[in-house]
Design an enzyme around this catalytic site. Structure first.
Site, PDB file in Angstrom:
ATOM      1  N   ARG A   1       0.621  -1.113   0.063  1.00  0.00           N
ATOM      2  CA  ARG A   1       0.025   0.011   0.038  1.00  0.00           C
ATOM      3  C   ARG A   1       0.757   1.255  -0.068  1.00  0.00           C
ATOM      4  O   ARG A   1       0.545   2.061  -0.795  1.00  0.00           O
ATOM      5  CB  ARG A   1      -0.947   0.143   1.366  1.00  0.00           C
ATOM      6  CG  ARG A   1      -2.087  -0.693   1.153  1.00  0.00           C
ATOM      7  CD  ARG A   1      -2.552  -1.185   2.497  1.00  0.00           C
ATOM      8  NE  ARG A   1      -1.635  -2.225   2.858  1.00  0.00           N
ATOM      9  CZ  ARG A   1      -1.649  -3.417   2.559  1.00  0.00           C
ATOM     10  NH1 ARG A   1      -2.923  -3.725   1.806  1.00  0.00           N
ATOM     11  NH2 ARG A   1      -0.942  -4.367   2.927  1.00  0.00           N
ATOM     12  N   THR A   2       1.678   1.356   0.816  1.00  0.00           N
ATOM     13  CA  THR A   2       2.352   2.697   1.211  1.00  0.00           C
ATOM     14  C   THR A   2       3.271   3.073  -0.056  1.00  0.00           C
ATOM     15  O   THR A   2       3.185   4.018  -0.658  1.00  0.00           O
ATOM     16  CB  THR A   2       3.488   2.519   2.393  1.00  0.00           C
ATOM     17  OG1 THR A   2       2.568   2.146   3.481  1.00  0.00           O
ATOM     18  CG2 THR A   2       4.032   3.976   2.708  1.00  0.00           C
TER      19      THR A   2
ATOM     20  N   LYS B   1      25.556  -4.356  -0.742  1.00  0.00           N
ATOM     21  CA  LYS B   1      27.026  -4.422  -0.741  1.00  0.00           C
ATOM     22  C   LYS B   1      27.776  -3.789   0.522  1.00  0.00           C
ATOM     23  O   LYS B   1      28.780  -3.587   0.573  1.00  0.00           O
ATOM     24  CB  LYS B   1      27.595  -3.776  -1.975  1.00  0.00           C
ATOM     25  CG  LYS B   1      26.905  -4.398  -3.571  1.00  0.00           C
ATOM     26  CD  LYS B   1      27.726  -3.408  -4.454  1.00  0.00           C
ATOM     27  CE  LYS B   1      26.840  -3.801  -5.811  1.00  0.00           C
ATOM     28  NZ  LYS B   1      27.262  -2.561  -6.847  1.00  0.00           N
TER      29      LYS B   1
ATOM     30  N   ARG C   1      11.473   3.881   3.527  1.00  0.00           N
ATOM     31  CA  ARG C   1      10.959   2.827   4.664  1.00  0.00           C
ATOM     32  C   ARG C   1      12.114   1.860   4.966  1.00  0.00           C
ATOM     33  O   ARG C   1      12.808   1.661   4.158  1.00  0.00           O
ATOM     34  CB  ARG C   1       9.924   1.948   4.089  1.00  0.00           C
ATOM     35  CG  ARG C   1       9.599   0.873   4.992  1.00  0.00           C
ATOM     36  CD  ARG C   1       8.300   0.005   4.620  1.00  0.00           C
ATOM     37  NE  ARG C   1       7.225   0.842   4.929  1.00  0.00           N
ATOM     38  CZ  ARG C   1       5.934   0.362   4.981  1.00  0.00           C
ATOM     39  NH1 ARG C   1       5.800  -1.070   4.673  1.00  0.00           N
ATOM     40  NH2 ARG C   1       4.802   1.105   5.102  1.00  0.00           N
TER      41      ARG C   1
ATOM     42  N   HIS D   1       5.035   6.184  11.708  1.00  0.00           N
ATOM     43  CA  HIS D   1       4.414   5.851  10.160  1.00  0.00           C
ATOM     44  C   HIS D   1       3.472   7.010   9.922  1.00  0.00           C
ATOM     45  O   HIS D   1       2.462   6.790   9.734  1.00  0.00           O
ATOM     46  CB  HIS D   1       4.024   4.439   9.974  1.00  0.00           C
ATOM     47  CG  HIS D   1       3.668   4.107   8.518  1.00  0.00           C
ATOM     48  ND1 HIS D   1       3.581   4.997   7.628  1.00  0.00           N
ATOM     49  CD2 HIS D   1       3.348   3.098   8.032  1.00  0.00           C
ATOM     50  CE1 HIS D   1       3.353   4.414   6.415  1.00  0.00           C
ATOM     51  NE2 HIS D   1       3.326   2.931   6.470  1.00  0.00           N
TER      52      HIS D   1
HETATM   53  C1  NCD Z   1       1.663  -0.840   8.230  1.00  0.00           C
HETATM   54  C2  NCD Z   1       3.309  -0.920   8.418  1.00  0.00           C
HETATM   55  O1  NCD Z   1       4.006  -0.927   7.372  1.00  0.00           O
HETATM   56  O2  NCD Z   1       3.656  -0.479   9.554  1.00  0.00           O
HETATM   57  N1  NCD Z   1       1.401  -1.017   6.902  1.00  0.00           N
HETATM   58  C3  NCD Z   1       1.256  -0.014   6.158  1.00  0.00           C
HETATM   59  O3  NCD Z   1       2.021   0.921   5.653  1.00  0.00           O
HETATM   60  N2  NCD Z   1      -0.067   0.242   5.775  1.00  0.00           N
HETATM   61  C4  NCD Z   1       1.263  -1.812   9.210  1.00  0.00           C
HETATM   62  C5  NCD Z   1       1.775  -3.435   9.187  1.00  0.00           C
HETATM   63  O4  NCD Z   1       2.489  -3.675   8.456  1.00  0.00           O
HETATM   64  O5  NCD Z   1       1.168  -3.996  10.166  1.00  0.00           O
END
Ligand code: NCD
Length: 650
Positions: A59-60, A88, A109, A137
C-alpha cells in the site's frame, strides 16, 4: 516544470502543525473529488520522487507512486533494497546523498528505529518517512485520521480503542501522537503484553499533557456492561483515567459520562520485530463482529492499517462499519495532498529546537543505546552514539535518551574524564553531572568492570597494594600454559579465546607460550562482552575462526562474580558447538556469585568480597613505548560507591 520543494522533512507526525494537517485534508478532499471525476493534475509536473524501501510494502509504496504519477510527476524506485548497493554494504547516509542528486524528494521505509531521521539529516532533498522500524509511520496516520474524520465528522472528543501490538506497531505510535493533539480519547487494548512503549507514553505526557488508559482484552470483551465500568473521563479535556477500583469513587476528579467508543483500530502482530518473549500468533487476539454488538460500540468503525493476518475477521468486510479498505484507498489522495502541500511550502520550517545539544562523550566512554533495532547501532561506521539527558521522575535516577530512537538508558556509574574517577550515581551527583556535561567531561559505565577496563578508579578506595609483580605474572602465565598443554588430548583441536581486554592480552601470551612448548600455534580470538556488540575478533588467525568440535580455552584475568564468563560462554555457544570449553584465569580470588570453576589457575589469591583485584598488563604497543608495567593490585571499595551488586562488579 513545478518548482522543487523546499527541504521539508516529514519524519514524525509531529513535524506537522495541526493547521498543516488540516490544509492537507482540505487538499485531499479536492484530490478525492478530482480522482472520482477523472480530472488530472500537473502540480508535480517535471518532478521526480525516489522511493527507497528497505522493507516490504504494498500500500504505502504503490500509493505514493500512484499519487506522484497522478500529480504529473514521475518516480524512480528501489522497491527491493536487497537488489541495490545497500546489499553491498552501502550506508543509508551515502545512499540518500546520492539519490538526492537523482530525485526531488525521497520516500524511505527502513527496518531500524530512527532511520528516517538519519535519511533526512543526510539527504539534500525532502525525506518522507514511510515507516522506520517500530517508531513511526506518519503518512499512514494522515490516512487514518482523514478516514476517521470523514466517518465521524470531527476528531476532537472521539474515543478510539487501539487494539493489538501496540509495542512494535509504528502506525499506532504516530496515531497516538496525533490523536492526543486532536483531543481524542485513547483507550489502549494491548494483546499479550504488547503495551504502548514507555517512550511513547512519556512523549504524549510531556508534550500534550496526555495520559491514555489501558484496558485488557478481557475487560474490553465485557463491554456489554458499558464502558462506564471500565473507565471514567475526568472533566479535564482529553484525559482519561482508568478506574481501577483501588481509588474510592469520591476521590476521583469530577467526571462526566464516558463517550461512546467511536473506533477500534486493530493491528497485526509485528512478528518481524520480535526480539524474545513475544506472544505467539495463536495467543494474539481475534477481532470480530461481536465487539460491535453492545450499545456503546455499535456506532464504532473498525480500522486497520493492513495488511491483516489472523487478527481481523473476514466476515467483517461486508459490514459498513469496516473502513480499512477505505483507509488504504485514501492512500492516494492523502499522499497527493501531502506532496502538493510540500510544494506549497516556499521555505523549510523554522523549528527552534527545545532540546539541549547532545552530550559530548570521549570515544572510550560512550554509552550504547539499549535498543537493538536502533539505527545508531547498525550504522555505527559514521553514526556516533548520540544522547541527551533523559526524562527522570526525580534527580535520583540518571537517564540518557538516545537521540536516534528515543529509548532511555539508566546510568549506574558516572565518571569524570579528567580525574579518571568513577562514582555510583546518586542524587548528590546530579549537579556535578550537569557541569561535566557542559564541560564535555562526563563518562558513563554500566559496571565497575567497565570503568576499570577504561582505567578509571573509584572515587574513594582503600589503600592500594601490589600483590603480583611482572616476574610473578610471567610465572603464573607459564604455569597456565603448562597446565593447558598437559591437559590437551589433541593440540590441534585447541583454540584460545580471551575476554576483552585483559583476558585477550593474556590469551595472546598463552598462545605464544603454548607455541614455544609444542610448536603448534593455536588459533586465537578476542571476545568482547561488554562493548557495543558481543563479538568475536580473530587475532592473526585463520579468517574463519571455528569453535565447532574444538576445545576452547576461555581466558580471563580474574573472576569477580562470574557474570562475564557466563556471557562469554553464551556467546561461544551461539557461535557453534565446541567439544569443550575450559576456563583459564590468571588469578582465582576464591569466591564468585555463579557456580563457575576455573579449569586452569595461574595463582590463587583469596580476597574479601569488598576487595577488587585489578590486573594491569602491558600490550605489545605499550611495551614498545616502554610505558606500562605488568602488575596486579588489590584495593578495597569504600563508601561513596556503596556495596557492589554482583552484576555490576561483573
Ligand atoms: C503498516 C506498516 O508497514 O507499518 N502497513 C502499512 O503501511 N499500511 C502496518 C503493518 O505492517 O502492520
Amino acid at each position: 516544470m513545478s518548482g522543487r520543494p523546499a527541504k521539508y522533512d516529514l519524519v514524525s507526525i509531529e513535524d506537522l502543525e495541526t493547521s498543516d494537517i488540516e490544509r492537507i485534508f482540505d487538499l485531499a478532499d479536492i484530490f478525492t473529488e478530482a480522482l472520482e471525476a477523472g480530472r488530472s493534475s500537473a502540480v508535480a509536473s517535471g518532478l521526480i520522487m525516489a522511493t527507497l524501501f528497505y522493507e516490504p510494502s504494498t500500500r504505502t509504496r504503490l500509493s505514493f507512486e500512484s499519487a506522484m504519477h497522478r500529480l504529473g510527476g514521475s518516480v524512480i524506485s528501489s522497491a527491493d533494497m536487497h537488489a541495490s548497493s545497500a546489499a553491498k554494504g552501502e550506508s543509508l547516509a551515502d545512499t540518500v546523498r546520492v539519490v538526492s542528486t537523482y530525485a526531488d524528494m525521497i520516500v524511505v521505509r527502513h527496518p531500524y528505529d530512527g532511520a528516517a531521521r538519519i535519511a533526512a539529516e543526510y539527504a539534500a532533498v525532502p525525506v518522507i518517512n514511510a515507516g522506520d522500524g517500530s517508531r513511526e509511520h506518519p503518512t499512514q496516520t494522515l490516512c487514518d485520521l482523514y478516514v476517521l474524520r470523514r466517518k465521524k465528522g470531527h476528531l476532537k472528543g472521539l474515543t478510539v480503542a487501539l487494539c493489538g501490538d501496540l509495542k512494535f506497531g509504528r502506525t499506532v505510535h504516530s496515531l497516538i501522537y496525533a490523536l492526543a493533539r486532536f483531543g481524542a480519547n485513547i483507550v489502549a487494548v494491548p494483546y499479550g503484553g504488547m503495551d504502548v512503549p514507555e517512550y511513547v507514553l512519556a512523549r504524549v505526557a510531556e508534550e500534550s499533557n496526555y495520559g491514555l488508559s489501558t484496558v485488557t482484552i478481557d475487560e474490553l470483551k465485557s463491554l456489554a456492561g458499558g464502558l462506564d465500568a471500565l473507565y471514567l473521563t475526568p472533566s479535564k479535556p482529553h484525559q482519561m483515567a482508568l478506574f481501577t477500583g483501588e481509588m474510592p469513587l469520591e476521590r476521583l476528579p469530577a467526571v462526566r459520562p464516558p463517550a461512546l467508543l467511536d473506533a477500534f483500530y486493530v493491528t497485526r502482530l509485528q512478528r518481524e520485530r520480535f526480539t524474545s518473549g513475544e506472544p505467539s500468533q495463536s495467543a494474539y487476539g481475534h477481532f470480530d463482529a461481536r465487539a460491535l454488538r453492545t450499545s456503546r460500540t455499535q456506532e464504532a468503525v473498525v480500522m486497520h492499517p493492513l495488511p491483516r493476518t489472523d487478527e481481523l475477521d473476514y466476515e467483517l468486510d461486508s459490514d459498513p462499519r469496516a473502513v480499512y479498505f477505505e483507509q488504504a484507498a485514501a492512500g492516494v489522495p492523502v499522499r497527493m495532498a501531502l506532496i502538493a502541500w510540500m510544494l506549497e511550502q516556499a521555505t523549510p520550517p523554522h523549528r527552534r529546537s527545545r532540546l539541549e545539544p547532545p552530550i559530548k562523550f570521549k570515544s572510550e566512554v560512550t554509552p550504547r543505546c539499549p535498543n537493538p533495532s536502533c539505527i545508531g547501532r547498525h550504522e555505527g561506521n559514521y553514526l556516533r552514539p548520540r544522547f541527551r539527558l533523559g526524562r527522570s521522575p526525580n534527580r535520583s535516577l540518571l537517564m540518557l535518551r538516545c537521540d536516534y530512537c528515543e529509548r532511555e538508558l539508566r546510568v549506574e556509574f558516572v565518571g569524570h574524564t579528567r580525574s579518571r574517577r568513577y562514582y555510583r550515581f546518586d542524587e548528590s551527583l546530579y549537579g556535578f553531572v550537569r557541569q561535566w556535561i557542559e564541560e564535555g567531561t562526563l563518562a558513563v559505565f554500566d559496571t565497575v568492570k567497565e570503568a576499570e577496563e577504561c582505567d578509571y578508579e573509584p572515587y574513594r578506595r582503600g589503600p592500594q597494594r601490589e600483590i603480583m609483580n611482572a616476574p610473578e605474572i610471567a610465572r603464573a602465565c607459564d604455569s597456565l600454559a603448562d597446565q593447558i598443554v598437559a591437559d590437551a588430548a589433541e593440540m590441534t583441536s585447541l583454540v584460545i579465546v580471551g575476554v576483552i581486554s585483559r583476558g585477550a592480552l593474556l590469551a595472546i601470551r598463552l598462545r605464544d607460550l603454548i607455541e614455544a612448548r609444542t610448536g603448534f600455534r593455536p588459533p586465537c580470538a578476542a571476545l568482547d562482552v561488554c562493548g557495543r556488540e558481543t563479538c568475536l575478533i580473530t587475532i592473526e588467525g585463520p579468517e574463519q575462526f571455528a569453535v565447532d568440535d574444538r576445545t576452547v580455552v576461555l581466558v580471563d584475568d580474574v573472576i569477580n562474580s562470574g557474570w562475564t564468563v557466563q556471557c562469554a560462554m553464551t556467546a561461544l555457544w551461539q557461535r557453534g558447538r565446541p567439544a569443550a570449553v575450559k576456563l583459564a584465569v590468571l588469578i582465582d580470588r576464591g569466591h564468585r556469585a555463579l557456580p563457575i570453576r576455573p579449569n586452569y589457575i595461574g595463582r590463587s589469591i583469596p580476597t574479601a568480597r569488598s576487595e577488587r583485584v585489578q590486573v594491569r598488563l602491558t600490550s605489545a604497543s605499550e611495551v614498545e613505548k616502554r610505558r606500562a608495567v605488568d602488575r596486579v593490585v588489590l584495593y578495597s571499595m569504600v563508601d561513596a560507591l556503596g556495596p557492589i551488586k554482583e552484576t555490576e562488579g561483573a
